[in-house]
Design a protein around this motif. Structure first.
Motif, short mmCIF file in Angstrom:
data_model
loop_
_atom_site.label_atom_id
_atom_site.label_comp_id
_atom_site.label_asym_id
_atom_site.label_seq_id
_atom_site.Cartn_x
_atom_site.Cartn_y
_atom_site.Cartn_z
N SER A 134 0.93 -1.20 0.04
CA SER A 134 0.12 0.13 0.02
C SER A 134 0.88 1.27 0.15
O SER A 134 0.13 2.26 -0.21
CB SER A 134 -0.86 0.16 1.06
N PHE A 135 1.89 1.29 0.54
CA PHE A 135 3.10 2.36 0.29
C PHE A 135 3.57 2.63 -1.10
O PHE A 135 3.82 3.60 -1.25
CB PHE A 135 4.31 2.06 1.21
N ARG A 136 3.32 1.72 -2.08
CA ARG A 136 3.93 2.00 -3.14
C ARG A 136 2.52 1.81 -4.29
O ARG A 136 2.87 2.33 -5.62
CB ARG A 136 4.93 0.96 -3.95
N ARG A 137 1.55 1.46 -4.06
CA ARG A 137 0.62 1.06 -5.09
C ARG A 137 -0.94 1.34 -4.36
O ARG A 137 -0.90 1.10 -3.32
CB ARG A 137 0.67 0.00 -5.98
N SER A 138 -1.88 1.63 -5.18
CA SER A 138 -3.23 1.53 -4.55
C SER A 138 -3.73 0.20 -4.53
O SER A 138 -3.34 -0.59 -5.53
CB SER A 138 -4.09 2.49 -5.60
N ILE A 139 -4.48 -0.15 -3.39
CA ILE A 139 -4.64 -1.52 -3.18
C ILE A 139 -6.53 -1.49 -3.20
O ILE A 139 -7.06 -0.75 -2.58
CB ILE A 139 -4.49 -1.92 -1.76
N GLU A 140 -7.02 -2.68 -3.97
CA GLU A 140 -8.37 -2.93 -4.20
C GLU A 140 -9.11 -2.66 -2.72
O GLU A 140 -8.50 -3.29 -1.63
CB GLU A 140 -8.82 -3.83 -4.96
N ARG A 141 -10.24 -2.07 -2.65
CA ARG A 141 -10.98 -2.16 -1.60
C ARG A 141 -11.44 -3.64 -1.14
O ARG A 141 -11.84 -4.17 -2.08
CB ARG A 141 -12.36 -1.38 -1.73
N ASN A 142 -11.43 -3.91 0.11
CA ASN A 142 -11.70 -5.11 0.66
C ASN A 142 -10.91 -6.38 0.11
O ASN A 142 -11.41 -7.60 -0.14
CB ASN A 142 -13.24 -5.66 0.30
N LEU A 143 -9.57 -6.06 -0.36
CA LEU A 143 -8.85 -7.05 -0.90
C LEU A 143 -8.49 -7.93 -0.02
O LEU A 143 -8.70 -9.20 -0.13
CB LEU A 143 -7.62 -6.49 -1.46
N VAL A 144 -8.20 -7.84 1.25
CA VAL A 144 -7.75 -8.73 2.44
C VAL A 144 -8.76 -9.72 2.76
O VAL A 144 -8.67 -10.91 3.08
CB VAL A 144 -7.18 -7.96 3.60
N PRO A 145 -10.11 -9.48 3.04
CA PRO A 145 -11.21 -10.16 3.47
C PRO A 145 -11.28 -11.27 2.17
O PRO A 145 -11.60 -12.44 2.58
CB PRO A 145 -12.37 -9.66 3.76
N ILE A 146 -11.42 -10.69 1.08
CA ILE A 146 -11.54 -11.63 -0.02
C ILE A 146 -10.80 -12.67 -0.18
O ILE A 146 -10.71 -13.86 -0.34
CB ILE A 146 -11.60 -10.86 -1.63
N LEU A 147 -9.37 -12.13 -0.05
CA LEU A 147 -8.14 -13.23 -0.31
C LEU A 147 -7.95 -14.12 0.98
O LEU A 147 -7.74 -15.34 0.81
CB LEU A 147 -7.00 -12.29 -0.32
N THR A 148 -8.73 -13.56 2.07
CA THR A 148 -8.71 -14.57 3.11
C THR A 148 -9.53 -15.67 3.12
O THR A 148 -9.52 -16.75 3.29
CB THR A 148 -8.72 -13.79 4.52
N TRP A 149 -10.65 -15.26 2.70
CA TRP A 149 -11.78 -16.18 2.78
C TRP A 149 -11.87 -16.93 1.75
O TRP A 149 -12.30 -18.12 1.44
CB TRP A 149 -13.19 -15.49 2.88
N GLY A 150 -11.26 -16.41 0.49
CA GLY A 150 -11.18 -17.01 -0.86
C GLY A 150 -10.02 -18.14 -0.91
O GLY A 150 -9.59 -18.63 -1.91
N GLY A 151 -9.22 -18.02 0.17
CA GLY A 151 -7.94 -18.84 -0.13
C GLY A 151 -8.29 -20.24 0.42
O GLY A 151 -8.02 -20.74 1.68
N LEU A 152 -8.95 -20.91 -0.40
CA LEU A 152 -9.24 -22.60 -0.11
C LEU A 152 -8.01 -23.30 -0.02
O LEU A 152 -7.13 -23.50 -0.57
CB LEU A 152 -10.24 -23.03 -0.99
N ARG A 153 -8.11 -24.47 0.92
CA ARG A 153 -7.15 -25.33 1.03
C ARG A 153 -7.80 -26.69 0.49
O ARG A 153 -8.90 -27.06 0.42
CB ARG A 153 -6.96 -25.57 2.31
N GLY A 154 -7.14 -27.56 -0.30
CA GLY A 154 -7.44 -28.53 -1.11
C GLY A 154 -6.72 -29.74 -1.08
O GLY A 154 -6.17 -30.09 -0.11
N GLY A 155 -6.68 -30.51 -2.29
CA GLY A 155 -5.88 -31.76 -2.25
C GLY A 155 -4.66 -31.70 -2.19
O GLY A 155 -4.10 -32.61 -1.51
#
Length: 413
Positions: free
Chosen positions: A345-366
């Motif tokens: 975030s110090f060098r570029r703009s970050i999408e809104r709500n990126l962290v919760p999406i990446l957190t909940w969307g980080g599925l574990r699998g096979g």
């Protein structure tokens, strides 16, 4: 082919087709999630019936135990799945998101491994389960790589920004390879097959990861040269298959990262190869072939995850630890995404709500299940496999089915 092996493979393919049909016709969940849910219910029914009629358990248990899940996934299916995923990555979009992708796939995985491993050590101590700290780190390493295969379709339907979709898909492809390298490095220390030294571990990591990337570049450009020199879609599809099978085997012989090899070779083939070496007809056949391979192997993989429940043992304490691990893994994921995002975030703009999406969307699998099954046999392995399975099932079903709703609720355009 051995008739027993043929029978097992036939049974798995028939079940995959049947469950796919039932899901598409009646349940209408995302394909991989639906297949795994049906196979879980079937496994549960077999277990319950086996309590009353033990003979009913014998054949399913025999079939599942005859499969070497770790070898089947890590040395056969994973190469095809990673190449099939990488071949559809737009390198132009990936370059724009390369900084966050690499940070999430490297620093993020390391942070997650340490945080989850440390927290699980205290959990095991609290429940008086004798798991050494080094094996807690092993668990952190095997559960940290994300596997968003089941969720990507949902994210596309939710029409999230392309930049976030690229971050998720790019991170998943690279952190599979990085995660496996970290897992192997820590496991070698845990089993005493290598010395406990930061320098030695760093060299091992650089050899595995760096060697995999270099071999992937060479393999990708070798394939590009061969594809450019002819115009015959049958032969060109065959060349891509040879790249996957031969390239992954060679990486295994050299003791370098096969997953990273497949990712890099797939990206080169899917971009430079398609743009400069393939006719429109060849490109169409290559795309359809690898899309079909991706669908079939993913369906088969999630069927196997569901059926694996039949041969695992769970007691009350393990189930409690497993649900505690779910919270710890999600917290570790949040922190391992938040810290790199804060740095970016110090060098570029970050999408809104990126962290919760990446957190909940980080599925574990096979991959996590396969790595857990590759641990040396014993009480530690049994405990970690069962806990891993609980985390993976929750991740795929609960997170996978709710990520689309979360995206819509956060109003991402």
């Amino acid at each position: 082919m051995n008739i027993n092996l043929y029978s097992v493979l036939t049974s798995l393919v028939v079940l995959t087709a049947a469950f796919s049909y039932l899901n598409f016709r009646f349940i209408k969940l995302p394909a991989t999630i639906g297949i795994m849910l049906i196979s879980l219910l079937c496994s549960l029914a077999i277990i319950i019936a086996g309590k009353f009629y033990p003979a009913l358990m014998e054949h399913p248990v025999k079939i599942i135990n005859s499969l070497d899940f770790e070898t089947l996934l890590m040395r056969i299916m994973l190469s095809f799945l990673l190449f099939a995923g990488a071949i559809h990555i737009d390198v132009g979009k990936l370059k724009k998101e390369m900084a966050p992708v690499l940070l999430f796939a490297t620093v993020g995985v390391l942070i997650s491994t340490i945080l989850i491993g440390g927290a699980m050590y205290f959990v095991f101590q609290f429940f008086t389960v004798p798991i050494p700290f080094i094996y807690c780190l092993v668990f952190g390493a095997l559960i940290s790589p994300t596997d968003p295969i089941a969720v990507l379709g949902i994210l596309k339907e939710a029409k999230i920004p392309g930049s976030i979709e690229t971050k998720i898909s790019g991170e998943s492809l690279f952190n599979d390879g990085i995660g496996v390298v970290i897992f192997v490095s820590i496991l070698e220390i845990a089993t005493g097959s290598t010395e406990i030294s930061f320098g030695h571990s760093t060299l091992l990591f650089l050899k595995e990861a760096g060697g995999g990337i270099v071999w992937g570049v060479l393999l990708g450009y070798l394939g590009f040269y061969l594809l450019r020199s002819i115009d015959n879609y049958q032969v060109e599809v065959l060349i891509t298959i040879a790249m996957v099978m031969g390239g992954y085997l060679f990486a295994y012989v050299l003791h370098i990262s096969g997953p990273l090899t497949m990712v890099v070779a797939g990206i080169i083939t899917g971009n430079k190869g398609k743009d400069l070496a393939m006719s429109d007809l060849t490109m169409d056949y290559v795309n359809k072939f690898w899309e079909l391979i991706d669908v079939i192997l993913n369906a088969l993989l999630f069927l196997l995850i569901g059926l694996e429940m039949v041969v695992l043992s769970f007691d009350f304490k393990t189930i409690i630890i497993g649900f505690t691990a779910i919270v710890i893994v999600l917290a570790g994921r949040f922190i391992s995404v938040f810290l790199p995002t804060l740095l970016l975030s110090f060098r570029r703009s970050i999408e809104r709500n990126l962290v919760p999406i990446l957190t909940w969307g980080g599925l574990r699998g096979g991959i996590s299940v396969a790595l857990a099954l590759s641990l040396p046999k014993g009480a530690i392995r049994n405990e970690l496999v069962s806990i891993t399975y609980i985390v993976v099932v929750f991740s795929i079903i609960v997170q996978g089915l709710t990520i689309g709703r979360l995206v819509r609720k956060l109003s991402l355009k």
